[in-house]
Design an enzyme around this catalytic site. Structure first.
Site, mmCIF file in Angstrom:
data_model
loop_
_atom_site.group_PDB
_atom_site.id
_atom_site.type_symbol
_atom_site.label_atom_id
_atom_site.label_comp_id
_atom_site.label_asym_id
_atom_site.label_seq_id
_atom_site.Cartn_x
_atom_site.Cartn_y
_atom_site.Cartn_z
ATOM 1 N N ARG A 178 0.875 -1.011 -0.043
ATOM 2 C CA ARG A 178 -0.069 0.076 -0.021
ATOM 3 C C ARG A 178 0.811 1.252 0.067
ATOM 4 N NH1 ARG A 178 -2.171 -3.547 3.817
ATOM 5 N NH2 ARG A 178 -4.231 -4.333 3.422
ATOM 6 N N LYS A 220 -2.214 -2.253 7.692
ATOM 7 C CA LYS A 220 -3.652 -2.005 8.663
ATOM 8 C C LYS A 220 -3.783 -2.783 10.075
ATOM 9 C CE LYS A 220 -6.533 -0.598 4.584
ATOM 10 N NZ LYS A 220 -7.810 -1.090 3.880
ATOM 11 N N HIS A 256 -1.935 3.254 -6.468
ATOM 12 C CA HIS A 256 -2.611 1.980 -5.823
ATOM 13 C C HIS A 256 -3.075 1.079 -6.768
ATOM 14 C CE1 HIS A 256 -4.521 0.258 -2.226
ATOM 15 N NE2 HIS A 256 -5.390 -0.089 -3.076
ATOM 16 N N ARG A 265 -0.149 -1.210 -7.078
ATOM 17 C CA ARG A 265 -0.458 -2.663 -6.274
ATOM 18 C C ARG A 265 -1.339 -3.328 -7.079
ATOM 19 N NH1 ARG A 265 -1.166 -3.975 -0.769
ATOM 20 N NH2 ARG A 265 -3.221 -4.470 -0.110
ATOM 21 N N HIS A 313 -4.046 -8.762 3.173
ATOM 22 C CA HIS A 313 -5.301 -8.692 3.177
ATOM 23 C C HIS A 313 -5.747 -9.871 4.463
ATOM 24 C CE1 HIS A 313 -5.871 -7.769 -1.412
ATOM 25 N NE2 HIS A 313 -6.093 -6.574 -0.532
ATOM 26 N N TYR A 336 -9.127 -10.273 -7.682
ATOM 27 C CA TYR A 336 -8.246 -10.441 -8.523
ATOM 28 C C TYR A 336 -8.424 -11.454 -9.438
ATOM 29 C CZ TYR A 336 -5.866 -6.376 -6.160
ATOM 30 O OH TYR A 336 -5.960 -5.366 -5.362
#
Length: 304
Positions: free
Chosen positions: A146, A174, A246, A249, A272, A281
């Site tokens: 990220r 995150k 992004h 990414r 994730h 994806y």
């Protein structure tokens, strides 16, 4: 309803009606979603379901033809139910805490082609700032970080390759979750060039910045500044549409999956919490294959 799962659902629906005072239609929607979960679980009690099982439940709904909007509603219902059951002491752990449904196909991530990525990476010059920009772009495309993770890298987060051990970055993402992300020899080459010929020329003797990538003033990079850098080199590379960092990414993830990467490994690299997020994806890949068939197959309706 007689089984343990059915009793849990009944208790939860009663709580929604009495305590939350939700409308009958809303309660009915929760009931339908949780009945889907009970059907998917079969003989397994809800208490035995792991996060991976709930991810598989959403994939099961998709195979049964439910829309992405319906899948998102089901994920919300399951999260609410598990949270209530844990708070009420009916379950010991919340397996649905990080359950996330993929977004609709209309919101598929945008990405660059491999040829566009190569042009972008080759765009920066050999000045100290150009070496920094090339190293950052190479790192981003090599790791799928990220933007906040990239600009937040500290010098101590970099572990260069040693012998047969590849180089890797220690990344804090995150939720303050830390993960290890490997990077390849091309990114390593440009990081070394930046550290050898670029970074020392931007740091004066009084600077003690621990940031891996610094500005011309020797300070840490910001997300906003790197956004401007990507826009600048994208235009210089002749990429006709503006795009954000992004998108690199997304390009990393899409290109890896197209070349046979394992979905679980991709989930780890992207950081994730749920593999359901990573599965978006696969939809990108399927949409691209559909376009290829439509354009090139004799029965696809397109022209070659």
């Amino acid at each position: 309803m007689t089984g343990p799962n059915d009793r849990l659902v009944d208790e939860f629906l009663l709580w929604l009606r009495v305590e939350r005072r939700l409308s009958p239609n809303t309660v009915l929607a929760y009931r339908n979603d949780l009945r889907h979960l009970a059907r998917f679980a079969g003989e397994r009690p809800f208490a035995a379901l792991a996060p991976g099982d709930l991810d598989a439940f959403l994939s099961w709904l998709h195979r049964r033809g439910l829309s992405f909007r319906s899948m998102q509603r089901a994920a919300s219902a399951v999260r609410s139910a598990f949270r209530h059951w844990v708070e009420a002491g009916r379950l010991e752990r919340d397996a649905a805490e990080n359950l996330v449904a993929p977004r609709a196909l209309a919101g598929l991530p945008k990405y660059l082609s491999a040829e566009e990525v190569e042009r972008l990476l080759a765009a920066p010059d050999d000045t100290p700032l150009g070496l920094r920009d090339r190293a950052m772009l190479e790192t981003l495309y090599a790791t799928g970080l990220r933007v906040s993770e990239l600009v937040g890298l500290r010098f101590r987060d970099l572990s260069p390759p040693r012998g047969s051990t590849p180089g890797y970055l220690t990344v804090t993402g995150k939720g303050d979750r830390t993960r290890i992300v490997p990077y390849g020899p091309t990114a390593q080459e440009w990081i070394e060039r930046w550290l050898r010929h670029g970074r020392p020329r931007l740091l004066d003797r009084s600077s003690r910045s621990g940031a891996l990538f610094v500005t011309r003033r020797g300070r840490g990079m910001t997300r906003q500044r790197f956004f401007q850098i990507v826009r600048r080199w994208g235009a210089s590379a002749g990429i006709p549409r503006p795009f954000s960092p992004h998108v690199l990414r997304h390009s990393f993830a899409t290109h890896l999956l197209e070349r046979g990467a394992d979905l679980r490994a991709l989930q780890q690299m992207l950081g994730h919490a749920s593999i359901t997020t990573t599965q978006i994806y696969t939809h990108v890949n399927q949409a691209r294959l559909r376009q290829v068939i439509d354009l090139h197959h004799p029965r696809g309706g397109g022209t070659r």
